[in-house]
Design a protein around this motif. Structure first.
Motif, short mmCIF file in Angstrom:
data_model
loop_
_atom_site.label_atom_id
_atom_site.label_comp_id
_atom_site.label_asym_id
_atom_site.label_seq_id
_atom_site.Cartn_x
_atom_site.Cartn_y
_atom_site.Cartn_z
N GLY A 36 -2.96 -14.29 20.39
CA GLY A 36 -2.78 -13.03 19.67
C GLY A 36 -4.04 -12.19 19.55
O GLY A 36 -5.15 -12.61 19.92
N LYS A 37 -3.87 -11.00 18.97
CA LYS A 37 -4.99 -10.05 18.85
C LYS A 37 -6.05 -10.55 17.87
O LYS A 37 -7.24 -10.31 18.06
CB LYS A 37 -4.46 -8.69 18.40
N ALA A 38 -5.60 -11.18 16.79
CA ALA A 38 -6.55 -11.66 15.78
C ALA A 38 -6.98 -13.09 16.06
O ALA A 38 -7.21 -13.87 15.15
CB ALA A 38 -5.94 -11.55 14.39
N PHE A 39 -7.08 -13.42 17.35
CA PHE A 39 -7.35 -14.81 17.74
C PHE A 39 -8.63 -15.34 17.10
O PHE A 39 -8.61 -16.38 16.44
CB PHE A 39 -7.46 -14.91 19.26
N TRP A 40 -9.73 -14.64 17.28
CA TRP A 40 -11.01 -15.20 16.84
C TRP A 40 -11.06 -15.37 15.33
O TRP A 40 -11.52 -16.41 14.83
CB TRP A 40 -12.16 -14.32 17.31
N ALA A 41 -10.58 -14.39 14.57
CA ALA A 41 -10.61 -14.48 13.11
C ALA A 41 -9.73 -15.64 12.62
O ALA A 41 -10.13 -16.41 11.74
CB ALA A 41 -10.16 -13.17 12.50
N THR A 42 -8.54 -15.76 13.21
CA THR A 42 -7.63 -16.83 12.79
C THR A 42 -8.18 -18.19 13.17
O THR A 42 -8.17 -19.14 12.36
CB THR A 42 -6.25 -16.64 13.45
N TYR A 43 -8.66 -18.30 14.41
CA TYR A 43 -9.18 -19.59 14.88
C TYR A 43 -10.42 -20.00 14.08
O TYR A 43 -10.56 -21.17 13.69
CB TYR A 43 -9.53 -19.48 16.37
N LYS A 44 -11.28 -19.06 13.81
CA LYS A 44 -12.48 -19.34 13.02
C LYS A 44 -12.11 -19.82 11.63
O LYS A 44 -12.72 -20.75 11.09
CB LYS A 44 -13.34 -18.08 12.94
N SER A 45 -11.08 -19.20 11.04
CA SER A 45 -10.63 -19.61 9.70
C SER A 45 -10.08 -21.04 9.71
O SER A 45 -10.37 -21.83 8.81
CB SER A 45 -9.56 -18.64 9.20
#
Length: 468
Positions: free
Chosen positions: A292-301
């Motif tokens: 998805g578009k918010a991949f990095w923020a979600t994965y980092k969380s």
């Protein structure tokens, strides 16, 4: 009774009493042991050397213990899989596959619980995850409340016995020390340690036996009481899209299980090395799942929260280990190990009476204490004595028997930990009494499996003897 044994009894009672008040386990273990140790030195009941060797004991048995390095790695693997919703995809797909038959949703809960157990090895996380995902669905589809709650609680406790399990890793370390101590007491001066891989192999068949019994019970209920577990209206249409969705949900966890457990059982990797593979694999699966578009923020969380949880749990376990090392030294310094061995060996009925008594005590303690406290406090006290009385069945069988016994305790009303976890996430309309009554048939299944293991020890000893 001499002063040393008197202090031993008071120390154990004080420890159990403080643990039941909810005081932190790690500080209770270390604090009680230190206070009684200093008092024992002051009164001449304890040689100060037992306290002085604590730094060496901690350094050699805890800090340099390669097996214990696997604990934070397996914890991180389980937490990452939980937070990345991989289990949610798996349960949804399996529910559609089996849902078209009566009892199919209950069967899928059992299978997914077994897969999560093999992937995470954390009982609390599995029960909570399964409760949040499957209980509302089962109730909405017309499942009997008792059957639904009992199925989820029982499936969640499979993390105790199906490898790779945190319980089995900790038990392997404790049982290895107990086995070496027992062999030394028997005059065997080249004791062979017990490996976590051997305990994993020993737990595999008993764990699969439990899964089979759970599924058999689901089928029995579906036939005898069809209204308790109705079929779902939606069916698995075996279209290309459905099949790809199922494989996409099922294949990654299975691949991770095979990579971790298979490498250990085949001797390709040690448990610690396999745990590292599992942790990295869980991170990769999590990255694949997020997208998805918010991949990095979600994965980092996900990774950030997982690492914080891992640090908290691992720090607690290692602090308990240090306190347990001090407790063990003081206990042995007071002559407690010899007193326990003498007491158990003089019981009417001999070895099997001692086994029954120890299992009953652990079962009751499992209502009030977590598996970590029992593993580090109770097992080191009784296991060397039991193994010295009759070492023919070996530490693998005894270790699996203890793990399965604790699993039964954690499922038994009214104090079972799994039931508390489920109560915390169950909808308000689900009565606590229904959760308790729903667990009882599965407790009976656990007892049947426990008795089967006691009567046929080869269930636990055959596979290790073939592989190792």
């Amino acid at each position: 009774m001499d002063l040393g044994l008197t202090l031993t009894v008071i120390m154990i009672l004080s420890l159990i009493g403080l643990l039941m008040t909810g005081f932190p386990v790690a500080f209770t273990l270390g604090g009680v042991s230190l206070l009684f140790g200093l008092f024992g030195i002051a009164t001449g009941a304890l040689d100060s050397g037992f306290i002085e060797i604590l730094p060496n004991r901690v350094f050699s048995n805890v800090i340099q213990n390669e097996l214990l390095f696997a604990v934070p790695l397996f914890i991180s693997m389980g937490v990452i899989l939980e937070k990345s919703k991989i289990a949610e995809d798996l349960l949804e797909s399996m529910g559609r596959l089996f849902g078209s038959i009566r009892g199919g949703l209950g069967i899928s809960v059992t299978i997914v619980g077994a897969l999560l157990a093999a992937s995470t090895g954390i009982v609390g996380a599995t029960v909570v995850t399964m409760g949040l995902m499957s209980l509302p669905t089962m109730l909405k589809r017309g499942y009997d409340t008792r059957l639904a709650t009992g199925s989820i609680a029982a499936a969640g406790t499979l993390g105790q016995i199906i490898p790779p399990s945190i319980v089995l890793i900790l038990l392997a370390d404790v049982m290895s020390n107990a086995w070496q101590q027992a062999q030394t007491n028997m005059g065997i001066f080249s004791p062979s340690p017990l490996s976590a891989g051997q305990l994993f192999a020993g737990a595999l068949l008993p764990g699969l036996l439990l899964v089979g019994l759970y599924i058999a019970y689901q089928v029995f209920i579906a036939i005898s009481k069809p209204t308790y577990s109705p079929a779902l209206e939606e069916t698995f249409d075996f279209s290309k899209k459905e099949i790809l969705t199922l494989l996409g949900a099922l294949f990654p966890p299975l691949l991770l299980i095979i990579a971790v457990l298979g490498s250990i059982l085949n001797g390709i990797a040690t448990p610690t090395e396999a745990a590292a593979v599992g942790a990295v694999g869980a991170m990769l699966l999590s990255a694949f799942r997020v997208r998805g578009k918010a991949f990095w923020a979600t994965y980092k969380s996900i990774i950030h929260e997982s690492m914080l949880s891992t640090i908290r749990v691992s720090s607690m376990i290692y602090t308990i280990l240090i306190g347990a090392a001090l407790f063990s030294l003081v206990f042995r310094g007071f002559g407690g190990d010899e007193a326990i061995e003498h007491f158990l060996s003089t019981l009417p009925g001999g070895y099997w009476t001692a086994i029954l008594l120890v299992m009953l005590v652990m079962f009751v303690l499992g209502f009030f204490l977590d598996f970590i406290e029992i593993t580090f406090v109770v097992v080191p006290i009784v296991a060397p004595a039991l193994l010295a009385m009759d070492g023919s069945l070996g530490p693998i069988w005894l270790g699996i028997l203890i793990a399965m016994n604790l699993q039964t305790s954690f499922l038994t009303p009214p104090f079972g930990f799994a039931l508390f976890y489920l109560r915390g996430v169950a909808p308000d309309e689900v009565a606590t009494s229904d959760i308790y009554k729903g667990a009882l048939p599965f407790v009976a299944i656990q007892i049947i499996a426990l008795l089967t293991l006691a009567v046929w020890p080869t269930l636990a000893t055959w596979l290790p003897s073939v592989i190792f």
